[in-house]
Write an enzyme that holds these catalytic residues in place. Structure first.
Site, PDB file in Angstrom:
ATOM      1  N   CYS A  31       0.839  -1.215   0.000  1.00 40.64           N
ATOM      2  CA  CYS A  31       0.000   0.000   0.000  1.00 40.64           C
ATOM      3  C   CYS A  31       0.870   1.260   0.000  1.00 40.64           C
ATOM      4  CB  CYS A  31      -0.949   0.000   1.189  1.00 40.64           C
ATOM      5  SG  CYS A  31      -0.123  -0.143   2.788  1.00 40.64           S
TER       6      CYS A  31
ATOM      7  N   HIS B 183      -1.476   1.336   7.417  1.00 39.15           N
ATOM      8  CA  HIS B 183      -1.922   1.254   6.030  1.00 39.15           C
ATOM      9  C   HIS B 183      -1.759   2.631   5.385  1.00 39.15           C
ATOM     10  CE1 HIS B 183      -4.106  -0.304   2.648  1.00 39.15           C
ATOM     11  NE2 HIS B 183      -5.147   0.485   2.816  1.00 39.15           N
TER      12      HIS B 183
END
Length: 370
Positions: A40, A311
């Site tokens: 990510c 994330h």
């Protein structure tokens, strides 16, 4: 699968296409990126760069020129150019692409990104831009003899000494800082210029990008053990030091230092401070006449409470629409939602989605593409 790139539509893609409806810009594509195990950090930065229109256009031009010259040796630049070209040339307007070849090449180039651990998006951006510079300079030796910025050539790109360069990476992202030191005894000012591809700013609770930039340029007194050796006085003297932006770049990348090493904890801690970043930013420089006006077009957001896990997602502005990219998923968001990523006013908050890397484009001249 086409050359290691998987093409799918997905529910998210069709929902986005429906949301855009008649507002879908001609020739624009909005594709999510598949995650290959904690990638990510890579996907969020790639989306920000894809929607950096001057960068994308020059990368696609590079791809087109290279293709016409035959097979080029694979490197990070050719893999990135191929990925952007495949997104740009899709018949469908939305969907998902797997940047497999690019990620494989990235892992081959740098041990840091080889495993499946959580990585830092800013570290990746830094590595990528410097790698692209190295590749372009090797391909075009003449570029290293030009000085596109009209400034001294003994600068540094993020701490690495560079010769004057005129690659399109520099033309887009490079600015000049002036490091000024004034001897308090003889008043002599020593100035040293250095180049930058992004600005890393210290942050404080309930602050703004403007105040962070002011702190970045604030005056610091050098005394006691930190005295400055003045060449004119030929001795150590008390001095005042400050860093100023001399020349602003076309694309201003601001990295907020959200991860701080805490000695008492013996580890890095995430600072969830609320730092307001405006949609329009005025930047004072010493060379430009007046303030440079910038418009925000992308934000890489860190989601989570610590530096070693969490994330990354990205927000991008395209043709006056804001979109939210979370790996494979892409959706439209309202401009007012941007402020939810400023950070937390309290130390302990359920909101862990904080702006981490900001991308601004200069509004001067013909740079109003966003």
């Amino acid at each position: 699968m086409v050359d290691g790139v998987t093409l799918t539509m997905g529910v998210a893609g069709s929902k986005l296409e429906k949301a855009l409806g008649d507002h879908f810009p001609e020739g624009e594509r909005y594709f999510g990126l598949e995650n290959f195990g904690n990638t990510c950090y890579c996907n969020s930065v790639l989306q920000a760069l894809y929607f950096c229109v001057p960068f994308r256009e020059q990368l696609l031009e590079y791809y087109s020129n290279n293709k016409s010259q035959g097979e080029a040796e694979e490197n990070l630049l050719t893999c990135l150019a191929e990925l952007f070209s495949q997104i740009n040339s899709q018949k469908k307007k939305t969907g998902v692409i797997a940047p497999k070849r690019f990620v494989q090449r990235l892992r081959k180039e740098n041990d840091v990104f080889r495993g499946y651990m959580h990585q830092d998006a800013h570290e990746f951006l830094n590595f990528l831009l410097n790698q692209l510079v190295d590749i372009l300079e090797k391909e075009c030796p003449k570029a290293t003899t030009e000085n596109v910025l009209n400034g001294p050539g003994n600068g540094h790109v993020n701490g690495v000494k560079q010769e004057p360069a005129a690659t399109w990476i520099h033309k887009n992202f490079q600015g000049i800082l002036t490091n000024e030191t004034r001897c308090l005894r003889c008043e002599t000012v020593t100035a040293r210029d250095e180049t930058f591809l992004d600005l890393s700013l210290d942050i404080e609770q309930n602050s703004s990008i403007t105040s962070c930039l002011k702190n970045f340029s604030s005056t610091e007194t050098l005394n006691a053990e930190d005295k400055f050796f003045c060449d004119k006085c030929c001795s150590l003297q008390e001095a005042q030091k400050r860093m100023k932006i001399k020349k602003s770049p076309r694309i201003l990348v601001i990295h907020l230092k959200r991860f701080k090493y805490m000695e008492q904890l013996n580890r890095h801690k995430k600072l969830s401070y609320r730092v307001v970043f405006p949609l329009e930013l005025k930047l004072s420089t010493t060379l430009d006449a007046g303030d440079s006006a910038y418009s925000l077009f992308s934000v890489v957001v860190h989601v989570g409470t610590g530096p070693n896990h969490g994330h990354y997602v990205s927000l991008v502005k395209s043709h006056n629409h804001w979109l939210f990219f979370d790996d494979e998923n892409a959706e439209m968001i309202d401009e007012s939602a941007i402020q939810t990523f400023f950070g937390s006013a309290q130390e302990y908050s359920s909101n862990t989605d904080h702006g981490y890397i900001l991308f601004y484009e200069s509004l001067s001249g013909d740079n109003k593409s966003l």
